[in-house]
Write a protein that holds these residues in place. Structure first.
Motif, short mmCIF file in Angstrom:
data_model
loop_
_atom_site.label_atom_id
_atom_site.label_comp_id
_atom_site.label_asym_id
_atom_site.label_seq_id
_atom_site.Cartn_x
_atom_site.Cartn_y
_atom_site.Cartn_z
N SER A 242 21.16 11.71 3.71
CA SER A 242 19.93 12.45 4.02
C SER A 242 19.16 12.79 2.75
O SER A 242 17.93 12.72 2.72
N ILE A 243 19.88 13.15 1.69
CA ILE A 243 19.22 13.49 0.42
C ILE A 243 18.53 12.26 -0.15
O ILE A 243 17.40 12.35 -0.66
N GLU A 244 19.21 11.11 -0.08
CA GLU A 244 18.57 9.88 -0.56
C GLU A 244 17.29 9.60 0.21
O GLU A 244 16.27 9.20 -0.36
N ASN A 245 17.34 9.83 1.54
CA ASN A 245 16.14 9.61 2.36
C ASN A 245 15.02 10.58 1.98
O ASN A 245 13.84 10.21 1.93
N MET A 246 15.40 11.83 1.71
CA MET A 246 14.41 12.83 1.29
C MET A 246 13.76 12.44 -0.03
O MET A 246 12.54 12.57 -0.22
N GLN A 247 14.59 11.96 -0.98
CA GLN A 247 14.05 11.54 -2.27
C GLN A 247 13.07 10.37 -2.11
O GLN A 247 12.02 10.33 -2.74
N GLN A 248 13.44 9.43 -1.23
CA GLN A 248 12.56 8.29 -0.99
C GLN A 248 11.23 8.74 -0.40
O GLN A 248 10.16 8.26 -0.80
N LYS A 249 11.30 9.69 0.56
CA LYS A 249 10.06 10.19 1.15
C LYS A 249 9.20 10.91 0.12
O LYS A 249 7.97 10.80 0.14
N SER A 250 9.84 11.64 -0.79
CA SER A 250 9.08 12.33 -1.84
C SER A 250 8.37 11.33 -2.74
O SER A 250 7.21 11.52 -3.11
N ARG A 251 9.09 10.25 -3.10
CA ARG A 251 8.48 9.23 -3.96
C ARG A 251 7.31 8.54 -3.25
O ARG A 251 6.25 8.30 -3.84
N GLU A 252 7.50 8.26 -1.95
CA GLU A 252 6.41 7.65 -1.18
C GLU A 252 5.20 8.57 -1.09
O GLU A 252 4.05 8.13 -1.15
N LYS A 253 5.46 9.88 -0.96
CA LYS A 253 4.36 10.84 -0.88
C LYS A 253 3.61 10.91 -2.21
O LYS A 253 2.37 11.01 -2.24
N ILE A 254 4.36 10.85 -3.32
CA ILE A 254 3.71 10.84 -4.64
C ILE A 254 2.80 9.62 -4.78
O ILE A 254 1.65 9.73 -5.23
N ASP A 255 3.32 8.45 -4.37
CA ASP A 255 2.51 7.23 -4.45
C ASP A 255 1.26 7.34 -3.58
O ASP A 255 0.15 6.92 -3.97
N HIS A 256 1.44 7.91 -2.38
CA HIS A 256 0.29 8.06 -1.48
C HIS A 256 -0.76 8.99 -2.07
O HIS A 256 -1.97 8.69 -2.05
N LEU A 257 -0.32 10.12 -2.63
CA LEU A 257 -1.27 11.07 -3.20
C LEU A 257 -1.98 10.49 -4.42
O LEU A 257 -3.17 10.73 -4.63
N ASN A 258 -1.23 9.73 -5.23
CA ASN A 258 -1.88 9.08 -6.37
C ASN A 258 -2.96 8.09 -5.91
O ASN A 258 -4.06 8.04 -6.46
N SER A 259 -2.63 7.31 -4.88
CA SER A 259 -3.59 6.35 -4.35
C SER A 259 -4.79 7.06 -3.73
O SER A 259 -5.94 6.65 -3.95
N LYS A 260 -4.51 8.13 -2.98
CA LYS A 260 -5.60 8.85 -2.34
C LYS A 260 -6.49 9.53 -3.37
O LYS A 260 -7.71 9.60 -3.23
#
Length: 678
Positions: A242-260
């Protein structure tokens, strides 16, 4: 990012030359600093383990002087707990050297140690002699001559020495003396169930001398501990994923915010350039604000990502240690390791809960892109807005850890709570007849045992309801009249029961499986008489003929209000085990309120005489009404159903098994029926 963060950032990016690997799980126990096989393992007071050289370097680079104590301190590289130096004038090298060696890990990884060929005793005399034996007490390899020396010295003669070629004997039955963290040099050898604490002999004499439930660790049930550890390991594996999944979601959110951010900056720039000089100042201010918002958002996510990484280290270390103890440890070491590691996880979770980083930035919005209109009307540009949503990460971690450490009762209760309780049915499985008419309450003390307090003569009676016709199997005579009874929720067990004797409350430990036995754990003197008691999630609820009370867990009154039991012989009330709600009857209605006496809801007025009640596992309420049925009120009101019960003519008191699997109903005319809930 400060130097400490950069230091810890290496936790998931390095690799060792030849890591120590657990043969069953494939997990690797590495030093959290260098990420390689741990060498000369030393541990801090928070139980995190490091190479001696690594922690010495860390102390040298991060130790600071605490102003109020005038002593050096560091923060643990993993959990950030503050660690104080043992004395004011100690050097960094001495501090690292004085840290206790983790002999558990030394013993655990004996077979993977490439340096075990030489005798460690001889090495200290600058001699290189091949080792032939392993001393389990010294945790070191020795030669034939040093083995003979062991046999000559009285203090060494009891050491267990095995042939170094017998790897199975060397590696199995790990037995390291676990030292008390509070009393230096004293060995942990007992456990207080009442306080859930590991104890040495001094702990027992100073802190637990009056505790009734203290047990030697050597007497612990081996199979029970193994099953519990297996459950913890399984759940920790789920938590790690679950922690690995949370970390992956955090990284994806960072990429999304950078793109946005890039996309929106381009849109803003295009609109701004069309307004030329008039909006240059406003443009600069807007971008500055947006950059700050974006910086804060990314920093929030990176801090959360970093904290998850730290907690992942704690989880993985715990999983590896427990797996190794399960395979190689003694029963005592298995139990001690389990308790220490669970306490470490609990401490780390408390730190995570204290951080204000779990409401994650979700997206950016630009209220209006008509910048010219904004400037003309407001003389400024409207700022970019940040949308935030709760991440639920800490809640998920807590929920998963609770699943690993919860009791069998909690697991069964969790399963039963998934039902639609407004649709459950009841099957009569046992009934007790010819009861005294002076019995007003009842509870379960086992899956097949119930406790009924009798006022005349004063006694506490255990009934076996495993057969269709129940029978009394034990009577505990009482000096004073017992009134209300309820379970203690501290340890989530059926055996701890509060009994009110009007002016005092006694906490009993009740054994019922073999020969019934009542043990008094605590007697609490009351400032006000209490005839009925119930235990909520965090508070107690009680009442007498004229007042109702909300109390702390030790019955200290926090709120009181006027109360009348009406035509009933005793007060009738109940508390929820799901949330801190309580209920009682008032003017023919059932009233529900919270721990601060705020009214949550109340039912319509009933024509019948309302008596005993209890919450179900969805916080709906069962209510007795002196008829051959009981009522069920949906939480919040709006729906009420009548439930006809076999065997009951005049329902008077109802009680639910803590797991939600059974229910008992007392008939007004000296009868008790037990139902299976389907």
């Amino acid at each position: 990012m400060n130097s400490c963060h950069r230091h810890i950032q290496r936790l998931s990016s390095g690799s060792g030359n030849k890591p120590l690997t657990n043969s069953s799980s494939g997990d690797t126990f590495r030093c959290p600093i260098c990420l390689e096989e741990v060498r000369n393992p030393k541990y801090l007071s928070c139980l995190h383990t490091f190479c001696e050289s690594c922690i010495q370097t860390y102390i040298s680079s991060t130790a600071t002087c605490h102003d109020s104590l005038n002593t050096k301190t560091i923060n643990c590289p993993v959990c950030r707990k503050r660690i104080d130096a043992p004395r004011k004038d100690i050097s960094n090298e001495e501090w690292a050297s004085s840290l206790p060696q983790n002999k558990l890990i030394v013993s655990m990884w004996l077979n993977s140690n490439p340096d075990k060929e030489l005798c460690k005793f001889c090495e200290r005399k600058e001699k290189k002699v091949s080792a032939t034996h392993w001393c389990k007490a010294c945790m070191e390899t020795i030669c034939d001559e040093c083995k003979a020396f062991h046999e000559l010295v009285p203090s060494l003669q009891n050491h267990k020495i095995v042939n170094i070629t017998d790897t199975q004997v060397c590696g199995n039955d790990v037995e390291v003396k676990e030292l008390c963290l509070e009393h230096k040099g004293k060995v942990v050898d007992a456990f207080c169930h009442q306080h859930q604490k590991l104890c040495c002999c001094i702990c027992l004499a100073t802190h637990h001398i009056s505790c009734q439930r203290v047990q030697a660790i050597a007497e612990m049930a081996v199979e029970k501990e193994r099953n519990h550890v297996l459950n913890i390991i399984s759940t920790l594996s789920d938590l790690d994923q679950s922690i690995e999944n949370m970390q992956q979601k955090s990284r994806e959110k960072i990429d999304h915010l950078n793109s946005k951010k890039q996309e929106m900056c381009m849109k803003i720039d295009k609109a701004i350039t069309e307004l030329k000089t008039l909006i240059d100042d406003a443009h600069s201010a807007l971008i500055k604000q947006f950059e700050q918002t974006h910086s804060d958002s990314i920093e929030n996510l990176e801090v959360a990502f970093d904290e998850l990484k730290r907690f992942s280290t704690t989880v993985r270390e715990t999983k590896i240690l427990l797996q190794s103890m399960l395979e190689k440890g003694s029963p005592k070491q298995l139990f001690v390791t389990k308790q220490n590691q669970l306490a470490r996880i609990d401490d780390h979770i408390s730190r995570l809960k204290s951080l204000d980083v779990w409401n994650h930035p979700e997206d950016y919005t630009l209220p209006d892109s008509n910048f010219l209109k904004q400037l003309l009307n407001q003389k400024k540009l409207e700022n970019v807005k940040m949308l935030k949503t709760p991440s639920g990460m800490v809640e998920k971690i807590i929920q998963t850890v609770q699943r690993a450490t919860s009791s069998d009762i909690m697991r069964r209760k969790r399963d039963a709570s998934k039902k639609d309780w407004m649709k459950v049915t009841f099957k009569l499985v046992s009934q007790v007849t010819e009861l005294s008419s002076w019995i007003h309450f009842g509870i379960f003390t086992h899956d097949t045992k119930i406790l009924l307090p009798c006022r005349r003569p004063p006694s506490l009676n255990i009934f076996d309801i495993s057969e269709p016709i129940g029978k009394c199997v034990y009577t505990e005579k009482c000096r004073y009249t017992p009134y209300g009874i309820c379970h203690s929720r501290v340890n989530e067990t059926l055996n701890e029961v509060y009994v009110s004797f009007q002016n005092c409350v006694v906490l009993y430990w009740i054994e019922v499986e073999d020969t019934p036995k009542f043990t008094k754990l605590q007697t609490i003197q009351l400032n006000e008489p209490m005839l009925a008691i119930s235990c909520g999630l965090t508070t107690m609820f009680s009442a007498n003929d004229s007042k109702a009370f909300i109390c702390s867990q030790d019955f200290i009154i926090e709120h009181e209000s006027p109360y009348s039991s009406g035509n009933a012989n005793v007060p009738h009330l109940a508390s929820s085990s799901k949330s801190d709600y309580h209920c009682f009857t008032s003017d023919g209605r059932v009233v529900v309120f919270d721990r601060n006496e705020r009214n949550v809801f109340q039912s319509d007025k009933f024509q019948e005489e309302v008596r005993g009640m209890t919450f179900d596992l969805n916080d709906n309420i069962f209510v007795c009404n002196k008829k051959n049925k009981i009522k069920q009120i949906r939480f919040g009101g709006g729906e009420i159903r009548d439930i006809e019960l076999d065997g009951i003519s005049t329902s008077y008191t109802v009680a639910l098994h803590p797991t939600g699997e059974k229910m008992l109903v007392l008939d007004f005319y000296g009868k008790c029926c037990v139902y299976h809930i389907m």
